[in-house]
Design an enzyme around this catalytic site. Structure first.
Site, PDB file in Angstrom:
ATOM      1  N   ASP A  12       0.879  -1.168   0.000  1.00 17.00           N
ATOM      2  CA  ASP A  12       0.000   0.000   0.000  1.00 17.00           C
ATOM      3  C   ASP A  12       0.912   1.212   0.000  1.00 17.00           C
ATOM      4  O   ASP A  12       1.626   1.441   0.971  1.00 17.00           O
ATOM      5  CB  ASP A  12      -0.877  -0.041   1.263  1.00 17.00           C
ATOM      6  CG  ASP A  12      -1.750   1.208   1.415  1.00 17.00           C
ATOM      7  OD1 ASP A  12      -1.525   2.201   0.699  1.00 17.00           O
ATOM      8  OD2 ASP A  12      -2.651   1.166   2.272  1.00 17.00           O
ATOM      9  N   TYR A 230       1.082   0.949  15.071  1.00 17.34           N
ATOM     10  CA  TYR A 230       0.117   0.741  14.007  1.00 17.34           C
ATOM     11  C   TYR A 230       0.472   1.573  12.778  1.00 17.34           C
ATOM     12  O   TYR A 230       0.616   2.777  12.870  1.00 17.34           O
ATOM     13  CB  TYR A 230      -1.296   1.093  14.475  1.00 17.34           C
ATOM     14  CG  TYR A 230      -2.308   0.887  13.384  1.00 17.34           C
ATOM     15  CD1 TYR A 230      -2.569  -0.402  12.914  1.00 17.34           C
ATOM     16  CD2 TYR A 230      -2.954   1.948  12.786  1.00 17.34           C
ATOM     17  CE1 TYR A 230      -3.452  -0.612  11.887  1.00 17.34           C
ATOM     18  CE2 TYR A 230      -3.853   1.750  11.749  1.00 17.34           C
ATOM     19  CZ  TYR A 230      -4.107   0.468  11.311  1.00 17.34           C
ATOM     20  OH  TYR A 230      -4.983   0.269  10.276  1.00 17.34           O
ATOM     21  N   LYS A 233      -2.663  -1.958   7.795  1.00 19.60           N
ATOM     22  CA  LYS A 233      -2.805  -3.393   8.014  1.00 19.60           C
ATOM     23  C   LYS A 233      -1.923  -4.158   7.045  1.00 19.60           C
ATOM     24  O   LYS A 233      -1.498  -3.634   6.029  1.00 19.60           O
ATOM     25  CB  LYS A 233      -4.293  -3.737   7.831  1.00 19.60           C
ATOM     26  CG  LYS A 233      -4.741  -4.893   8.651  1.00 19.60           C
ATOM     27  CD  LYS A 233      -4.534  -4.682  10.138  1.00 19.60           C
ATOM     28  CE  LYS A 233      -4.683  -5.999  10.872  1.00 19.60           C
ATOM     29  NZ  LYS A 233      -4.364  -5.857  12.281  1.00 19.60           N
TER      30      LYS A 233
END
Ligand code: 13P
Ligand code: 13P
Ligand code: MG
Ligand code: MG
Length: 397
Positions: A12, A230, A233
């Site tokens: 991504d 984080y 994902k």
């Protein structure tokens, strides 16, 4: 033609709009790069695809698994795409490129990698699955069904070449160790681990006892474990070979008729059904999801990729899409409650602990009797007047 390596690498590097899609200009850039790499002889062939905001490069070559030139090519392509994402102010430009620069191997630097080196069979059908808004362990259940479950894969019973079963290699992503299970003998042992997909993921499946013959491979990188925080994902990719002594194409697709629950929806913090999607309609929408998967089918011919053909867009998966929407309705009604929201351990890598940290000072030991309600309320807020005001508005007993 000797051994051929299939390398599927995804990242991504910027979402259009939010975390929804890959911008067409980025895909055009990747296609140009792949065309040049084929013309220059680095690749035999290459195909550029996407699932949600993740782009994937499916490449064939003769340089083997973990080849530095191939990984460098993927890294540089992602960097060029990131530049476009930055120019267009796309969301999370360069999101998965966690390292500052390429250092010889793309694994461990953010992008997901699934590669296998094969002796190309006279006909070599291969399916590359790419998923968005989930994690590598999402493949555990479908891989179990494909290679270990005779109720899914008739060939395990019917085909003499499959009757001996498969060997499954599982990685422990926390302890960085691996284990092999010879199935069906070790089925129950396998299930001890792969039912915890956040930690134990199937990395490879091998035919029978032949460790040189990988028939399936997955990407296993967990971004939060690399970065310690984080950062989006770990949307995974996998490659599965089919037919002639391996599960038939339809047996490989069959598990996706059941949208099982996976982790990774909305902020990487929720469970949701894995929805099979059309290759051209893989953009998440509702609550940034639900989690989704596309299947890209190829016939490998002398190393060339004939395809992709859309494997999960077919009408026979319409009911699974409907079912996924139904499950999404049901799960969403729980809002911030587990198990719609991920369990506390998994939330450690999200922004939730920061919120809890801000609240930490308001927690007090629970004592037997003692202090009055106004006192307790004022301890719990920074403003005594606000606490007293609240007390006046409480019902009198
Ligand atoms: P193969 O054994 O030739 O792969 O065919 C299996 C089959 O009949 C698919 O349904
Ligand atoms: P990606 O990991 O696909 O970028 O999604 C981030 C997210 O959690 C959106 O809600
Ligand atoms: Mg994203
Ligand atoms: Mg994604």
């Amino acid at each position: 033609m000797g051994r051929v390596t299939v390398s599927a690498i995804k990242a991504d590097v910027g979402g259009y709009v939010g975390h929804g899609d890959v911008h067409p200009d980025m895909l055009d850039q990747a296609r140009l790069d792949v065309r040049d790499a084929v013309a220059g002889g680095l690749l035999i062939d290459g195909s550029v695809g996407a699932c949600g905001d993740d782009v994937n490069l499916v490449m064939t070559h003769q340089r083997g698994v973990d080849a530095e030139e191939i990984h460098r090519f993927a890294w540089e392509t992602f960097v060029e795409m990131t530049q476009i994402a930055k120019r267009l102010h796309l969301y999370g430009a360069g999101q998965d490129l966690l390292a500052d620069a390429f250092s010889g191997n793309i694994r461990g630097s953010g992008p997901g990698v699934a590669e296998l080196e094969i002796d190309e069979r006279p006909s070599e059908p291969v399916i590359v699955f790419a998923a968005d808004k989930t994690e590598p362990g999402a493949w555990n259940l479908p891989l179990y069904k494909i290679f270990c479950d005779p109720f899914n894969t008739a060939g395990l019973v019917i085909d003499t070449k499959m009757h001996g079963g498969f060997t499954v290699e599982v990685h422990d992503l926390i302890e960085h160790r691996r284990i092999f299970f010879r199935c069906p003998k070790d089925l129950y042992d396998l299930l001890v681990y792969i039912g915890t997909p956040s930690r134990y993921v199937i990395k490879h499946v091998f035919r029978g006892d032949e460790p040189d013959e990988p028939v399936a491979v997955t990407s296993t990188s967990r971004l939060s474990l690399i970065a310690g925080r984080y950062v989006g994902k770990d949307d995974p990719i996998m490659v599965v070979r089919c037919q002639s002594g391996l599960p038939a194409v339809g047996e490989v697709l069959e598990p996706f008729a059941y949208p099982h629950l996976v982790a990774g929806w909305m902020r990487g913090s929720h469970n949701g059904p894995l929805m099979p999607c059309h290759m051209d309609h893989s953009q998440p929408a509702r609550f940034d999801g639900p989690p989704r998967v596309v299947g890209m089918g190829f016939q490998v011919a002398d190393g060339k990729l004939v395809g992709p053909r859309d494997m999960l867009g077919n009408a026979s998966f319409d009911r699974a899409r409907e079912k996924a929407n139904e499950i999404a309705d049901y799960m969403r009604r729980m809002g911030p409650f587990e198990p719609e929201r991920l369990p506390a351990e998994a939330m450690e890598y999200t922004t939730l602990p920061q919120v809890a940290e801000d609240l930490a000072a308001r927690w007090r030991p629970i004592e037997a009797g003692g202090d009055s309600l106004p006192q307790r309320l004022s301890e719990g807020t920074s403003d005594t007047h606000a606490a007293e005001d609240l007390l006046h508005r409480l019902p009198r007993s």
